[in-house]
Design a protein around this motif. Structure first.
Motif, PDB file in Angstrom:
ATOM      1  N   VAL A  54       0.916  -1.275  -0.137  1.00  0.00           N
ATOM      2  CA  VAL A  54       0.085  -0.078   0.091  1.00  0.00           C
ATOM      3  C   VAL A  54       0.907   1.089  -0.081  1.00  0.00           C
ATOM      4  O   VAL A  54       1.845   1.450   0.853  1.00  0.00           O
ATOM      5  CB  VAL A  54      -0.982   0.161   1.333  1.00  0.00           C
ATOM      6  CG1 VAL A  54      -1.769   1.213   1.236  1.00  0.00           C
ATOM      7  CG2 VAL A  54      -1.871  -1.275   1.421  1.00  0.00           C
ATOM      8  N   VAL A  55       0.529   2.030  -0.895  1.00  0.00           N
ATOM      9  CA  VAL A  55       1.463   3.438  -1.033  1.00  0.00           C
ATOM     10  C   VAL A  55       0.359   4.466  -0.813  1.00  0.00           C
ATOM     11  O   VAL A  55      -0.518   4.583  -1.345  1.00  0.00           O
ATOM     12  CB  VAL A  55       1.852   3.339  -2.612  1.00  0.00           C
ATOM     13  CG1 VAL A  55       2.966   4.957  -2.656  1.00  0.00           C
ATOM     14  CG2 VAL A  55       2.846   2.254  -2.924  1.00  0.00           C
ATOM     15  N   VAL A  56       0.767   5.391   0.221  1.00  0.00           N
ATOM     16  CA  VAL A  56      -0.193   6.442   0.580  1.00  0.00           C
ATOM     17  C   VAL A  56       0.245   7.711   0.001  1.00  0.00           C
ATOM     18  O   VAL A  56       1.837   8.183  -0.107  1.00  0.00           O
ATOM     19  CB  VAL A  56      -0.218   6.609   1.998  1.00  0.00           C
ATOM     20  CG1 VAL A  56      -0.805   8.079   2.470  1.00  0.00           C
ATOM     21  CG2 VAL A  56      -0.865   5.517   2.874  1.00  0.00           C
ATOM     22  N   VAL A  57      -0.420   8.395  -0.615  1.00  0.00           N
ATOM     23  CA  VAL A  57      -0.127   9.864  -1.059  1.00  0.00           C
ATOM     24  C   VAL A  57      -1.111  10.854  -0.334  1.00  0.00           C
ATOM     25  O   VAL A  57      -2.295  10.585  -0.363  1.00  0.00           O
ATOM     26  CB  VAL A  57      -0.708  10.069  -2.892  1.00  0.00           C
ATOM     27  CG1 VAL A  57      -0.584  11.417  -3.207  1.00  0.00           C
ATOM     28  CG2 VAL A  57       0.158   9.017  -3.491  1.00  0.00           C
ATOM     29  N   GLU A 164       5.116   6.039   1.981  1.00  0.00           N
ATOM     30  CA  GLU A 164       4.419   7.345   2.172  1.00  0.00           C
ATOM     31  C   GLU A 164       5.186   8.337   1.219  1.00  0.00           C
ATOM     32  O   GLU A 164       6.315   8.516   1.500  1.00  0.00           O
ATOM     33  CB  GLU A 164       4.533   7.723   3.579  1.00  0.00           C
ATOM     34  CG  GLU A 164       3.639   6.878   4.613  1.00  0.00           C
ATOM     35  CD  GLU A 164       3.720   7.653   5.950  1.00  0.00           C
ATOM     36  OE1 GLU A 164       2.718   7.235   6.759  1.00  0.00           O
ATOM     37  OE2 GLU A 164       4.565   8.307   6.218  1.00  0.00           O
ATOM     38  N   LEU A 165       4.113   9.171   0.490  1.00  0.00           N
ATOM     39  CA  LEU A 165       4.515  10.090  -0.342  1.00  0.00           C
ATOM     40  C   LEU A 165       3.720  11.384   0.336  1.00  0.00           C
ATOM     41  O   LEU A 165       2.260  11.231   0.411  1.00  0.00           O
ATOM     42  CB  LEU A 165       4.419  10.098  -1.587  1.00  0.00           C
ATOM     43  CG  LEU A 165       5.219   9.281  -2.358  1.00  0.00           C
ATOM     44  CD1 LEU A 165       4.243   7.878  -2.799  1.00  0.00           C
ATOM     45  CD2 LEU A 165       5.954   9.780  -3.764  1.00  0.00           C
ATOM     46  N   ILE A 166       4.337  12.473   0.807  1.00  0.00           N
ATOM     47  CA  ILE A 166       3.570  13.536   1.315  1.00  0.00           C
ATOM     48  C   ILE A 166       3.696  14.821   0.273  1.00  0.00           C
ATOM     49  O   ILE A 166       5.167  15.068  -0.205  1.00  0.00           O
ATOM     50  CB  ILE A 166       4.069  14.152   2.613  1.00  0.00           C
ATOM     51  CG1 ILE A 166       3.778  13.284   3.503  1.00  0.00           C
ATOM     52  CG2 ILE A 166       3.482  15.641   2.997  1.00  0.00           C
ATOM     53  CD1 ILE A 166       4.154  13.380   5.132  1.00  0.00           C
ATOM     54  N   VAL A 167       2.693  15.437  -0.401  1.00  0.00           N
ATOM     55  CA  VAL A 167       2.521  16.382  -1.191  1.00  0.00           C
ATOM     56  C   VAL A 167       2.418  17.624  -0.449  1.00  0.00           C
ATOM     57  O   VAL A 167       1.835  17.892   0.386  1.00  0.00           O
ATOM     58  CB  VAL A 167       1.599  16.213  -2.238  1.00  0.00           C
ATOM     59  CG1 VAL A 167       1.652  17.239  -3.282  1.00  0.00           C
ATOM     60  CG2 VAL A 167       1.537  14.799  -2.748  1.00  0.00           C
ATOM     61  N   VAL A 168       3.378  18.688  -1.021  1.00  0.00           N
ATOM     62  CA  VAL A 168       3.485  20.036  -0.252  1.00  0.00           C
ATOM     63  C   VAL A 168       3.144  21.101  -1.118  1.00  0.00           C
ATOM     64  O   VAL A 168       3.874  21.107  -2.409  1.00  0.00           O
ATOM     65  CB  VAL A 168       4.707  20.433   0.671  1.00  0.00           C
ATOM     66  CG1 VAL A 168       4.604  21.850   1.014  1.00  0.00           C
ATOM     67  CG2 VAL A 168       4.783  19.292   1.848  1.00  0.00           C
ATOM     68  N   ALA A 195       8.202  10.774   6.321  1.00  0.00           N
ATOM     69  CA  ALA A 195       7.584  10.293   5.045  1.00  0.00           C
ATOM     70  C   ALA A 195       8.734   9.423   4.252  1.00  0.00           C
ATOM     71  O   ALA A 195       9.994  10.081   4.488  1.00  0.00           O
ATOM     72  CB  ALA A 195       6.958  11.447   4.160  1.00  0.00           C
ATOM     73  N   ASP A 196       8.509   8.788   3.327  1.00  0.00           N
ATOM     74  CA  ASP A 196       9.522   8.082   2.647  1.00  0.00           C
ATOM     75  C   ASP A 196       9.812   8.980   1.488  1.00  0.00           C
ATOM     76  O   ASP A 196      11.172   9.222   0.962  1.00  0.00           O
ATOM     77  CB  ASP A 196       9.095   6.853   1.939  1.00  0.00           C
ATOM     78  CG  ASP A 196       8.856   5.840   2.824  1.00  0.00           C
ATOM     79  OD1 ASP A 196       9.814   5.313   3.521  1.00  0.00           O
ATOM     80  OD2 ASP A 196       7.450   5.573   3.081  1.00  0.00           O
ATOM     81  N   CYS A 197       9.072   9.918   0.992  1.00  0.00           N
ATOM     82  CA  CYS A 197       9.507  11.165   0.080  1.00  0.00           C
ATOM     83  C   CYS A 197       8.601  12.295   0.005  1.00  0.00           C
ATOM     84  O   CYS A 197       7.232  12.003   0.251  1.00  0.00           O
ATOM     85  CB  CYS A 197       9.309  10.225  -1.343  1.00  0.00           C
ATOM     86  SG  CYS A 197       9.560  11.609  -2.970  1.00  0.00           S
ATOM     87  N   VAL A 198       8.930  13.373   0.051  1.00  0.00           N
ATOM     88  CA  VAL A 198       8.307  14.359  -0.096  1.00  0.00           C
ATOM     89  C   VAL A 198       8.188  15.070  -1.344  1.00  0.00           C
ATOM     90  O   VAL A 198       9.387  15.394  -1.990  1.00  0.00           O
ATOM     91  CB  VAL A 198       8.764  15.545   1.113  1.00  0.00           C
ATOM     92  CG1 VAL A 198       7.835  16.804   0.839  1.00  0.00           C
ATOM     93  CG2 VAL A 198       8.574  15.094   2.404  1.00  0.00           C
ATOM     94  N   ILE A 199       7.021  15.529  -1.953  1.00  0.00           N
ATOM     95  CA  ILE A 199       6.942  16.255  -3.369  1.00  0.00           C
ATOM     96  C   ILE A 199       6.484  17.667  -3.015  1.00  0.00           C
ATOM     97  O   ILE A 199       5.416  18.039  -2.437  1.00  0.00           O
ATOM     98  CB  ILE A 199       5.919  15.444  -4.095  1.00  0.00           C
ATOM     99  CG1 ILE A 199       6.480  13.928  -4.214  1.00  0.00           C
ATOM    100  CG2 ILE A 199       5.771  15.943  -5.459  1.00  0.00           C
ATOM    101  CD1 ILE A 199       5.350  13.071  -5.196  1.00  0.00           C
TER     102      ILE A 199
END
Length: 349
Positions: A54-57, A164-168, A195-199
């Motif tokens: 499961v990949v969370v955006v 986890e990807l967090i969008v800012v 988070a694993d990656c922040v966009i």
């Protein structure tokens, strides 16, 4: 824009009245939110691991910041790697006949919610909505999905996640930095570092600072190349459409029911459009024909793709939407989005 949003993001003078009044509620929210996370961490509240990755955006605040284009980008990239991808969403504002509900070609925006319907129409992959995302994931697994993207699922800790990807939003960032309702945040900014990656969506001075705060960061821009007629589905190259209106010295009208309508209007002007009437609505506005009556029928009316799915049933010849795609730049450390996708794909093997 609502007054409370002006307080959160623009420092409106009403902050001196509203923020002190809302701070007690913010304290209650903080205690409940923190207590809930602790309860899941120590097993007092049970979280569930499903049989596929499961990949969370998601994001730590409210309002639109580009999560849907990111979800569509991930779907495209992972599908290209041979994976069968599914999307699970809460389906904000949906009125489906049952849950979990699988979005289909017969689904309306009222049944499915605007963003899930948009994702399905753009990608054609299985999309399931429902407040119980665990059951939604199980439905997707039954449909043969090998990897699941949880759209806007960061705070849904009942569902365990593998990435986890967090969008800012690079422009609005975190507003006044306060938790709801005195501010726009669901969680504090400290959450970003986990988070694993922040966009970061759009140009932002915060990018330089963020690279010292988070292990992996990517820079995204939203790009458009065409406009699509809501009624007929016919698409026209953006440059051709723009030239046609410029030759006639014609202005266009626009509206948007998203987290930051002004971002959409600024985008139109950046592409060269001259706006006559530009009206913002609240995010997830359930549009009716009456809402758009103030716009004349003899002038092109531009809207976002998310708004278009809610206007299809009463569309007019002059209704056009601007589909956008996530474009990732490749300077500095921005290649991390490719690394993130490779890591996600490996989870499914």
């Amino acid at each position: 824009m609502r007054l409370i949003e002006k307080v959160w993001f623009q420092g409106h003078w009403a902050k001196w009245l509203m923020v002190p009044l809302l701070l007690p509620l913010t304290l209650i929210f903080a205690v409940i939110s923190f207590g809930r996370r602790i309860a899941f961490s120590f097993g007092l509240l049970k979280s569930f691991k499903v049989s596929v990755p499961v990949v969370v955006v998601g994001n730590i605040g409210i309002g639109g910041n580009g999560k849907t284009p990111v979800t569509l980008y991930l779907v495209e990239q992972l599908t290209a790697k041979g994976l069968k991808v599914g999307v699970v969403s809460r389906g904000y504002g949906s009125k489906a006949p049952y849950y979990p509900y699988q979005v289909s070609e017969e689904s309306s925006a009222e049944q499915a919610g605007d963003e899930p319907l948009l994702i399905f129409q753009r990608s054609g992959i299985p999309v399931v909505i429902g407040a119980d995302r665990v059951k939604g994931c199980q439905k997707l697994i039954e449909l043969g999905c090998e990897i699941i993207i949880a759209d806007d699922g960061l705070q849904h800790y009942r569902l365990k996640r593998d990435f986890e990807l967090i969008v800012v939003d690079g422009k609005r960032l975190f507003g006044n930095g306060l938790l709801l309702p005195a501010g726009p945040l669901r969680e504090t900014t400290n959450r970003i570092a986990r988070a694993d990656c922040v966009i970061v969506n759009g140009e932002s001075q915060w990018l330089a600072q963020a690279k010292n705060l988070v292990p992996s960061i990517a820079h995204m821009q939203l790009s458009a190349s065409k406009v699509v007629n809501v009624k007929t589905g016919i698409s026209i190259d953006l440059a051709v459409f723009l030239a046609k209106n410029l030759i006639g010295n014609q202005k266009v009208n626009a509206f948007a029911g998203i987290g930051d309508p002004q971002r959409f209007f600024n985008t139109l002007e950046l592409y060269g459009f001259t706006l006559n009437i530009a009206k913002g609505f609240v995010d997830h506005q359930a549009f009716s024909a009456e809402d758009l009556q103030p716009f004349p029928n003899d002038t092109p009316l531009l809207m976002t793709e998310k708004d278009a799915v809610k206007c299809a049933t009463f569309s007019q010849d002059n209704f056009w939407y601007l589909p956008v795609d996530a474009i990732f730049t490749e300077n500095n450390n921005d290649s991390s989005i490719a690394t993130a996708i490779d890591k996600i794909a490996m989870l499914a093997h």
